[in-house]
Design a protein around this motif. Structure first.
Motif, short mmCIF file in Angstrom:
data_model
loop_
_atom_site.label_atom_id
_atom_site.label_comp_id
_atom_site.label_asym_id
_atom_site.label_seq_id
_atom_site.Cartn_x
_atom_site.Cartn_y
_atom_site.Cartn_z
N VAL A 165 -66.77 39.43 87.52
CA VAL A 165 -66.54 40.11 86.24
C VAL A 165 -65.14 39.82 85.72
O VAL A 165 -64.94 39.58 84.51
CB VAL A 165 -66.79 41.62 86.38
N ARG A 166 -64.16 39.81 86.60
CA ARG A 166 -62.78 39.54 86.15
C ARG A 166 -62.63 38.11 85.65
O ARG A 166 -61.91 37.86 84.67
CB ARG A 166 -61.82 39.83 87.30
N ARG A 167 -63.27 37.16 86.31
CA ARG A 167 -63.20 35.77 85.83
C ARG A 167 -63.80 35.64 84.44
O ARG A 167 -63.23 34.99 83.56
CB ARG A 167 -63.93 34.85 86.81
N LEU A 168 -64.96 36.25 84.24
CA LEU A 168 -65.59 36.17 82.93
C LEU A 168 -64.81 36.95 81.89
O LEU A 168 -64.80 36.58 80.70
CB LEU A 168 -67.03 36.67 83.02
N ALA A 169 -64.14 38.02 82.30
CA ALA A 169 -63.29 38.76 81.37
C ALA A 169 -62.12 37.91 80.90
O ALA A 169 -61.70 38.00 79.74
CB ALA A 169 -62.78 40.05 82.03
N MET A 170 -61.59 37.05 81.77
CA MET A 170 -60.52 36.13 81.36
C MET A 170 -61.06 35.09 80.39
O MET A 170 -60.35 34.66 79.48
CB MET A 170 -59.90 35.46 82.59
N ALA A 171 -62.31 34.68 80.58
CA ALA A 171 -62.90 33.66 79.71
C ALA A 171 -63.18 34.20 78.31
O ALA A 171 -63.25 33.42 77.36
CB ALA A 171 -64.19 33.12 80.32
N ALA A 172 -63.34 35.53 78.18
CA ALA A 172 -63.68 36.13 76.87
C ALA A 172 -62.76 37.31 76.60
O ALA A 172 -63.18 38.47 76.71
CB ALA A 172 -65.14 36.56 76.87
N PRO A 173 -61.50 37.08 76.26
CA PRO A 173 -60.56 38.19 76.05
C PRO A 173 -60.92 39.07 74.87
O PRO A 173 -60.47 40.22 74.79
CB PRO A 173 -59.21 37.50 75.84
N GLY A 174 -61.74 38.59 73.93
CA GLY A 174 -62.12 39.40 72.79
C GLY A 174 -63.29 40.32 73.05
O GLY A 174 -63.74 41.03 72.14
N VAL A 175 -63.80 40.34 74.28
CA VAL A 175 -64.95 41.17 74.64
C VAL A 175 -64.47 42.27 75.59
O VAL A 175 -63.67 42.03 76.48
CB VAL A 175 -66.04 40.32 75.32
N ALA A 176 -64.97 43.49 75.39
CA ALA A 176 -64.64 44.61 76.26
C ALA A 176 -65.56 44.61 77.47
O ALA A 176 -66.77 44.40 77.35
CB ALA A 176 -64.78 45.93 75.50
N PHE A 177 -64.99 44.86 78.65
CA PHE A 177 -65.75 44.88 79.90
C PHE A 177 -65.50 46.19 80.64
O PHE A 177 -64.37 46.69 80.66
CB PHE A 177 -65.32 43.73 80.83
N THR A 178 -66.55 46.73 81.25
CA THR A 178 -66.40 47.83 82.20
C THR A 178 -67.26 47.53 83.41
O THR A 178 -68.34 46.93 83.29
CB THR A 178 -66.83 49.19 81.60
N ALA B 18 -61.49 46.64 80.83
CA ALA B 18 -60.62 45.81 79.99
C ALA B 18 -61.11 45.94 78.55
O ALA B 18 -62.22 45.52 78.24
CB ALA B 18 -60.65 44.35 80.44
N ASP B 19 -60.29 46.56 77.72
CA ASP B 19 -60.64 46.69 76.31
C ASP B 19 -60.51 45.33 75.62
O ASP B 19 -59.77 44.44 76.07
CB ASP B 19 -59.74 47.71 75.63
N ALA B 20 -61.23 45.18 74.52
CA ALA B 20 -61.17 43.92 73.77
C ALA B 20 -59.76 43.68 73.25
O ALA B 20 -59.12 44.58 72.72
CB ALA B 20 -62.16 43.96 72.61
N GLU B 21 -59.27 42.47 73.44
CA GLU B 21 -57.93 42.09 72.98
C GLU B 21 -58.02 41.48 71.58
O GLU B 21 -59.02 40.86 71.22
CB GLU B 21 -57.29 41.09 73.94
N THR B 22 -56.97 41.68 70.82
CA THR B 22 -56.88 41.11 69.48
C THR B 22 -55.69 40.17 69.41
O THR B 22 -54.87 40.11 70.32
CB THR B 22 -56.75 42.21 68.42
N GLY B 23 -55.59 39.43 68.31
CA GLY B 23 -54.48 38.51 68.12
C GLY B 23 -54.93 37.08 68.31
O GLY B 23 -56.11 36.77 68.44
N ASP B 24 -53.94 36.17 68.30
CA ASP B 24 -54.27 34.76 68.44
C ASP B 24 -54.66 34.45 69.89
O ASP B 24 -54.70 35.34 70.74
CB ASP B 24 -53.08 33.89 68.00
N ARG C 230 -52.91 36.62 76.90
CA ARG C 230 -51.82 37.25 77.65
C ARG C 230 -52.13 38.71 77.94
O ARG C 230 -51.92 39.19 79.06
CB ARG C 230 -50.52 37.12 76.86
N GLY C 231 -52.64 39.43 76.93
CA GLY C 231 -53.00 40.83 77.15
C GLY C 231 -54.09 40.98 78.19
O GLY C 231 -54.04 41.87 79.03
N ARG C 232 -55.10 40.12 78.14
CA ARG C 232 -56.19 40.20 79.11
C ARG C 232 -55.70 39.88 80.52
O ARG C 232 -56.09 40.54 81.49
CB ARG C 232 -57.33 39.28 78.68
N LEU C 233 -54.84 38.86 80.65
CA LEU C 233 -54.34 38.49 81.97
C LEU C 233 -53.46 39.58 82.56
O LEU C 233 -53.46 39.80 83.77
CB LEU C 233 -53.57 37.17 81.90
N ALA C 234 -52.69 40.25 81.71
CA ALA C 234 -51.88 41.37 82.20
C ALA C 234 -52.77 42.46 82.78
O ALA C 234 -52.40 43.13 83.75
CB ALA C 234 -51.02 41.92 81.07
#
Length: 609
Positions: A181-194, A210-216, A222-226
């Motif tokens: 799940v964490r690997r796929l969450a890194m692949a899709a930072p604009g998607v929220a995961f629980t 991991a809430d959905a990240e916004t921005g470029d 960067r937000g998702r990796l943090a």
């Protein structure tokens, strides 16, 4: 029995659909984490912006994946459970793949080995549900669902109980699910995961969110990796963005001083797909080979994107391996981009080093007591502090055994504003203490000078090439025709490294020169090693690495030795050269060359905050 009796001819049979699905499940669904991967990838392919995953007993009893994607109609559900039925491709071009899934094997395979139910609703249609257990499908029936799809998989491998014996403990399987799940969450930072563990029932325990990240691209990543790896990784990682030959590499790579004892923080993605590709991980290690020892592993999250026709993802049922049309270009891009980024980082070192140093200084916590009130004068300006430090320096301290304190001059006051500050003392004839605007820096003089000398030697070798020594009698090495052709094709690059090769007829090559810096060398063994490396990796990094290892040892012996006292101008000159030299934040073996302690942290250490 008569040995002459003819054996019965084996009969070729067509396997039934249930057996075919169970065989496919053995390739696609290795463990509960494999099922989670397939189901979450389906959710992402459906355009989901929110994915919720729940499991019980490590996924053996229950796996549930809910998404808010496009959903399916009642007519779609039976087709979705048919083998090789998919909405991802039309079958005309198996290289033009832009989605995670495309084989159409996951859902029928899961239905063949477990109890599967799919509830889905497409826009403008009614919700419907389909159940299948051990390959036996029930009729589609109406259901209640607002949007998207919910897939529940219960009793995984109940239809193939032998597979259950090969699963690990519930805890180990749950950890594998979390990793997926964490690997796929890194692949899709604009998607929220629980991710929840519902073994005890109810809402269960929240394992990851991991809430959905916004921005470029870089801001969202960067937000998702943090959130996934930790803020200490993003604080000490370098952004990577490079292109070459139709390939683009992006992501983050950690500083060499932020390394680990195992490759647990290395994540590679090809066209957004998490992969475990040996060639790509080898390129990552090669990029850090000059700044890390062999027992340390760099951290990196890298995305390699290209036209789908340049990479084949259809080489493994689990789609974890890929094959590039030009693997050398992919490897070269990773190595060159990372080395360039590390060189651009200059003297920068990991921010976690200072925290670790302060933690090492702290004594064990004492029994709770009423904290005394601290009275603190208004902090004076930097110039006032500098003059006070010079006035209070003990006379003759430079001759003492503990170290040396230098007076503050106008030049050193200017140097304080530099990244590594102004040298103030040398302690134990090894460590330089420098003052900065925001705190202090401790420099390992020998390690720092070793890196500086090493980089200087490399620049000289690159500028003039590696000196070659001619052999009185050429060494003839017999090779295969293909090996000889590859070596002779690389002859110009080998000549730059001091190795002179010429064709000698057939599959033989003549070695006329060897790198002088290597001294006595077994030319035949060296050439055969290079031939093997060219065949395996398409590069001759091994010879470069051997030469750099010699230069590194020369730098070690030629650098400032521990125990030597340094003058103030020598210490400051070393600090200035470190600021101007790439990779000076770590020595040739990957150890940090300096540590920064911020004044605010030091004051907290002494209870003055």
């Amino acid at each position: 029995m008569n040995s002459q009796t003819p054996k019965m001819r084996p009969v070729i049979r067509q396997l039934d659909e249930a057996a075919i699905n169970r065989i496919a499940a053995g390739e696609v669904v290795e463990r509960p984490a494999s099922a989670v991967k397939e189901l979450v990838e389906n959710a992402l392919d459906a355009g989901a912006r929110r994915v919720e995953v729940a499991y019980a007993q490590g996924g053996k009893a229950l796996i549930r994946v809910a998404d808010d994607g496009c959903g399916m109609t009642a007519e779609d559900l039976p087709l979705a459970l048919s083998r090789h039925a998919t909405s991802k491709i039309d079958g005309s071009d198996l290289l033009d793949i832009h989605t995670f899934g495309f084989r159409g094997e996951a859902l029928p395979s899961l239905g063949a080995v477990g109890r599967l139910s799919i509830t889905s609703r497409a826009a403008g249609a009614e919700a419907a549900q389909l159940r299948v257990a051990g390959g036996r499908m029930e009729p589609v029936r109406p259901a209640a669902l607002s949007r998207g799809t919910v897939v529940e998989l219960r009793d995984l491998f109940f239809a193939t109980p032998a597979r259950l014996k090969f699963l690990r403990s519930d805890r180990a399987e749950a950890m594998a699910i979390g990793d997926v799940v964490r690997r796929l969450a890194m692949a899709a930072p604009g998607v929220a995961f629980t991710l929840r563990d519902v073994t005890e029932g109810g809402e269960g325990r929240l394992v990851f969110r991991a809430d959905a990240e916004t921005g470029d691209l870089f801001g969202a990543l960067r937000g998702r990796l943090a959130r996934v790896i930790g803020a200490d990784f993003t604080d000490n990682a370098l952004p990577i963005d490079a292109t070459r030959d139709g390939l683009r590499l992006s992501g983050y790579a950690a500083l060499p001083t932020w390394s680990r004892g195992a490759a647990v923080t290395q994540f590679l993605f090809v066209n957004g797909r998490p992969v475990l590709d040996r060639m790509l991980f080898g390129a990552l290690r090669a990029a850090y080979a000059d700044v890390l020892s062999r027992d340390r592993h760099p951290g990196a999250v890298l995305f390699l994107d290209c036209d789908p026709h340049l990479v084949d993802v259809n080489v493994h049922p689990a789609k974890s391996e890929v094959r590039f049309r030009d693997p050398g270009a992919a490897r070269g891009l990773i190595v060159s981009a990372l080395r360039h980024a590390l060189a651009e980082a200059g003297h920068r070192a990991s921010t976690t080093l200072g925290a670790a140093a302060l933690e090492a200084m702290r004594a064990a916590p004492a029994a709770p007591a009423a904290a005394p009130r601290v009275y603190q004068m208004d902090r004076p300006g930097g110039a006032t502090l500098a003059r006070a430090a010079a006035f209070q320096a003990p006379m003759g301290f430079a001759d003492g055994p503990a170290g040396r304190v230098e007076p503050v001059s106008d030049e050193s006051a200017e140097a304080i504003r530099r990244p590594l500050g102004a040298a103030r003392a040398q302690v134990h004839e090894t460590y330089i203490i420098a003052q900065t605007e925001t705190g202090m820096v401790i420099v390992d003089a020998h390690a720092a000078h070793e890196r500086l000398v090493y980089e200087r030697l490399k620049r000289q070798a690159e500028a003039g090439g590696v000196a070659a020594q001619a052999l009185l009698i050429p060494d003839i090495v017999e090779l295969g025709a293909d090996e000889a052709a590859r070596l002779l094709e690389a002859a110009p690059e080998l000549a730059r490294l001091g190795l002179g090769l010429e064709p000698f007829g057939g599959g033989a090559v003549a070695v006329r020169e060897t790198p002088a810096i290597l001294g006595q060398v077994n030319a035949a063994a060296l050439v055969r090693d290079l031939a093997d490396e060219l065949a395996a990796q398409g590069s001759i990094a091994g010879l470069q690495a051997r030469i750099e290892a010699i230069l590194s040892r020369m730098a070690c012996h030629g650098s400032v030795r521990s125990g030597r006292q340094m003058r103030a101008d020598e210490m400051n000159a070393l600090l200035r050269e470190m600021e101007a030299t790439p990779l000076s934040g770590q020595c040739n073996h990957g150890r940090p060359t300096w540590v920064e302690l911020r004044l605010a942290d030091i004051e907290r250490l002494f209870g003055r905050a």
